[in-house]
Design a protein around this motif. Structure first.
Motif, short mmCIF file in Angstrom:
data_model
loop_
_atom_site.label_atom_id
_atom_site.label_comp_id
_atom_site.label_asym_id
_atom_site.label_seq_id
_atom_site.Cartn_x
_atom_site.Cartn_y
_atom_site.Cartn_z
N UNK A 1 0.83 -1.21 0.00
CA UNK A 1 0.00 0.00 0.00
C UNK A 1 0.86 1.25 0.00
N UNK A 2 2.13 1.11 0.37
CA UNK A 2 3.02 2.27 0.29
C UNK A 2 3.10 2.70 -1.16
N UNK A 3 2.98 1.74 -2.06
CA UNK A 3 2.70 2.00 -3.46
C UNK A 3 3.82 2.39 -4.37
N UNK A 4 4.94 2.87 -3.82
CA UNK A 4 6.04 3.25 -4.70
C UNK A 4 6.72 1.99 -5.21
N UNK A 5 7.49 2.12 -6.29
CA UNK A 5 8.11 0.93 -6.89
C UNK A 5 9.38 0.55 -6.17
N UNK A 6 9.59 -0.76 -6.06
CA UNK A 6 10.83 -1.29 -5.50
C UNK A 6 11.96 -0.84 -6.43
N UNK A 7 13.18 -0.84 -5.94
CA UNK A 7 14.30 -0.33 -6.75
C UNK A 7 15.32 -1.40 -7.08
N UNK A 8 14.99 -2.66 -6.81
CA UNK A 8 15.97 -3.72 -7.07
C UNK A 8 16.07 -4.05 -8.56
N UNK A 9 15.13 -3.55 -9.34
CA UNK A 9 15.23 -3.70 -10.80
C UNK A 9 14.29 -2.68 -11.42
N UNK A 10 14.32 -2.54 -12.73
CA UNK A 10 13.37 -1.63 -13.39
C UNK A 10 12.06 -2.37 -13.57
N UNK A 11 11.01 -1.85 -12.97
CA UNK A 11 9.69 -2.49 -13.07
C UNK A 11 8.83 -1.73 -14.07
N UNK A 12 7.88 -2.43 -14.63
CA UNK A 12 6.96 -1.79 -15.59
C UNK A 12 6.10 -0.75 -14.87
N UNK A 13 5.84 0.35 -15.54
CA UNK A 13 4.93 1.36 -14.99
C UNK A 13 5.57 2.73 -14.96
N UNK B 1 -4.35 5.19 0.14
CA UNK B 1 -4.84 5.59 1.47
C UNK B 1 -3.72 6.11 2.36
N UNK B 2 -2.65 6.57 1.79
CA UNK B 2 -1.56 7.15 2.56
C UNK B 2 -0.77 8.14 1.72
N UNK B 3 -0.02 9.02 2.41
CA UNK B 3 0.79 10.04 1.76
C UNK B 3 2.24 9.83 2.22
N UNK B 4 3.18 9.73 1.30
CA UNK B 4 4.56 9.52 1.71
C UNK B 4 4.99 10.56 2.75
N UNK B 5 5.82 10.13 3.69
CA UNK B 5 6.23 11.03 4.78
C UNK B 5 7.03 12.20 4.25
N UNK B 6 7.88 11.92 3.29
CA UNK B 6 8.76 12.98 2.78
C UNK B 6 8.59 13.18 1.29
N UNK B 7 9.05 14.33 0.84
CA UNK B 7 8.98 14.66 -0.58
C UNK B 7 9.75 13.65 -1.41
N UNK B 8 9.35 13.47 -2.63
CA UNK B 8 10.04 12.54 -3.55
C UNK B 8 10.29 13.27 -4.86
N UNK B 9 11.12 14.37 -4.79
CA UNK B 9 11.36 15.14 -6.00
C UNK B 9 11.84 14.23 -7.13
N UNK B 10 11.30 14.43 -8.32
CA UNK B 10 11.78 13.66 -9.47
C UNK B 10 11.13 12.30 -9.61
N UNK B 11 10.37 11.87 -8.60
CA UNK B 11 9.66 10.58 -8.72
C UNK B 11 8.21 10.88 -9.08
N UNK B 12 7.68 10.18 -10.05
CA UNK B 12 6.26 10.34 -10.40
C UNK B 12 5.43 9.42 -9.53
N UNK B 13 4.56 10.01 -8.73
CA UNK B 13 3.70 9.20 -7.87
C UNK B 13 2.35 9.89 -7.68
N UNK B 14 1.38 9.11 -7.28
CA UNK B 14 0.01 9.61 -7.11
C UNK B 14 -0.65 8.87 -5.95
#
Ligand code: FHN
Length: 468
Positions: free
Chosen positions: A275-287, A294-307
């Motif tokens: 539910x944290x919803x961001x993509x894992x970084x161990x490889x390039x995933x589709x999307x 139902x949650x908002x990341x605690x800190x800013x994620x400049x340069x990352x596209x998220x919704x």
């Protein structure tokens, strides 16, 4: 031996009974031509493709389907669970659930009014469930008759109406599509106490039927893309183990092949971190973007596209008795908080089976619209806050040559203390009253802005700083 034979026979008979119960599915989907995978995309090309979405910042999510008929109540059984999962938590067999289609007749549905409500709230795009986990198509599908045109007394294509209206009113029309499908015969449930044809998570895929299901999905997605021209394909229901990252990569390529400028979320594959919803970084995933739920990341994620997607109460699909509504102040401050962290906000409505957006949702969207009317320049097309730490008084967003201070906690002494910034302030003013410049004193440790005694807006008052 005889007993085993009888059992097998009984099994076969059951199969036959089930099959006859379900109307003969229309001609199987033609093998979709493998779409030409989009060439590797340069950063410029990606920035161009993502630009409208990044600037939009605020969209409407619409969870609408047969689940609005029981509205969270099946034969008197109610639950805290989300309404659109009633086929699962009420253990409703497929054949029983299908009967809701005969009761789905949204005569009060008014596409122009729905789009108007979203537009007046300052929303730039709409994402509607074309098919949720229950497998029911809210559009005119030729590869399945389990859809709103063939199975309901309403017989009209609501996706067509909404996509045409969104185009007319200048909003981007987008669709949600569930990979998990509790209605498709390729899938079944193997859980204690559950009917094998009910809903459930996880669900299972019959070993030799996955290819057929992927063909079915691709055919429906082709219909959706060619008939309604969506700007975003918002996949979901990807978490079952029968769906792999390779499947996600393939489906991503297929959909981009059909519409190269489409945007696809990270739930097409297996990249999502729960539910944290961001993509894992161990490889390039589709999307193309992360999907916190139902949650908002605690800190800013400049340069990352998220919704971040979120309900206004505790359910996505309509439930007649869920009145745990968030306040409009909470929703307005979420818009600001999310924009200050460089993200988009996809705020949900769950319309009734009659075709109405619940009044508490309409009221809150009107309140959001009132705030956006004055302050939208501090949201649309902005970037994440330049401050390393959270601001005590609220949040910040930026644009070239502009810094917007969103004040939640108005200073009782009329002095707003702001940490040091790069550049000098040429002018400061309230978006609610641009005629009166505010006095700014700058020192090494930051700025002091003299503000009026009372906040122009209790939810969030925005001070704009024109930077030299
Ligand atoms: O199971 C779905 C749920 O019904 C709803 O659609 C949300 C919206 O993002 N997504 C899934 C739960 O992660």
């Amino acid at each position: 031996m005889k007993r085993a034979l009888l059992l097998a026979l009984a099994g076969a008979m059951a199969m036959v009974i089930t099959l006859t119960a379900t109307p003969t599915p229309p001609t199987p989907a033609p093998e979709p031509q493998a779409a030409k995978a989009p060439a590797a995309e340069s950063k410029e090309a990606r920035d161009k493709r993502m630009a409208w979405w990044r600037d939009a910042r605020l969209g409407m999510f619409i969870h609408w389907g047969l689940y609005a008929v029981p509205a969270g109540d099946y034969q008197g059984k109610r639950a805290k669970d989300i309404g659109e999962w009633i086929m699962s938590w009420a253990n409703i067999p497929r054949a029983e659930y299908e009967k809701f289609a005969t009761q789905f007749n949204p005569v009060k549905f008014d596409a122009a009014q729905w789009v108007r409500i979203a537009k007046d709230a300052g929303m730039k795009y709409i994402v509607i469930t074309s098919k949720h986990h229950d497998g029911f198509a809210m559009f005119n599908s030729t590869v399945s008759d389990y859809d709103i045109v063939d199975r309901t007394p309403y017989k009209k294509d609501v996706l067509k109406a909404l996509s045409d209206e969104a185009k007319k009113q200048g909003l981007r029309f987008c669709v949600y599509y569930s990979i998990m499908d509790w209605h498709h015969p390729s899938q079944y449930v193997d859980a204690a106490g559950k009917d094998p044809t009910a809903g459930n998570s996880p669900n299972k895929m019959k070993p030799d039927q996955k290819a057929a299901y992927v063909t079915y999905m691709k055919a429906q997605l082709k219909e959706i893309i060619t008939q309604y021209d969506p700007g975003v394909l918002w996949f979901d229901g990807e978490w079952n183990d029968w769906w792999t990252e390779a499947d996600g990569q393939d489906l991503y390529a297929y959909v981009r092949g059909l519409k190269p400028d489409i945007i696809i979320n990270n739930r097409v594959g297996k990249g999502r971190k729960g539910m944290e919803g961001l993509s894992k970084t161990d490889q390039v995933y589709a999307g193309d973007f992360g999907t916190p739920e139902q949650q908002i990341p605690a800190n800013g994620l400049p340069g990352v596209d998220w919704e971040s997607c979120m309900t206004m109460n505790d359910t996505w699909g309509f439930k007649s008795y869920d009145n745990n509504w968030k306040s409009s102040q909470t929703l307005i401050r979420n818009i600001v908080d999310i924009a200050s962290k460089g993200g988009n906000y996809l705020l949900n409505v769950g319309p009734t089976a009659e075709g109405e957006i619940p009044a508490p949702s309409v009221e809150r969207l009107a309140a959001i619209g009132k705030w956006m009317k004055t302050n939208s320049e501090a949201i649309y097309g902005t970037h994440a806050s330049p401050f390393a730490t959270q601001l005590a008084f609220g949040r910040a967003t930026t644009k070239t040559g502009k810094l917007y201070l969103h004040v939640f906690n108005w200073p009782s002494d009329g002095k707003l203390q702001v940490p040091a910034i790069k550049g000098t302030v040429a002018k400061a003013y309230l978006l609610a009253d641009r005629s009166k410049p505010l006095t700014v004193a700058s020192a090494a440790d930051g700025l002091t802005i003299t503000v009026p005694a009372t906040a122009p807006d209790a939810d969030a008052s925005v001070i704009a700083l024109d930077l030299k």
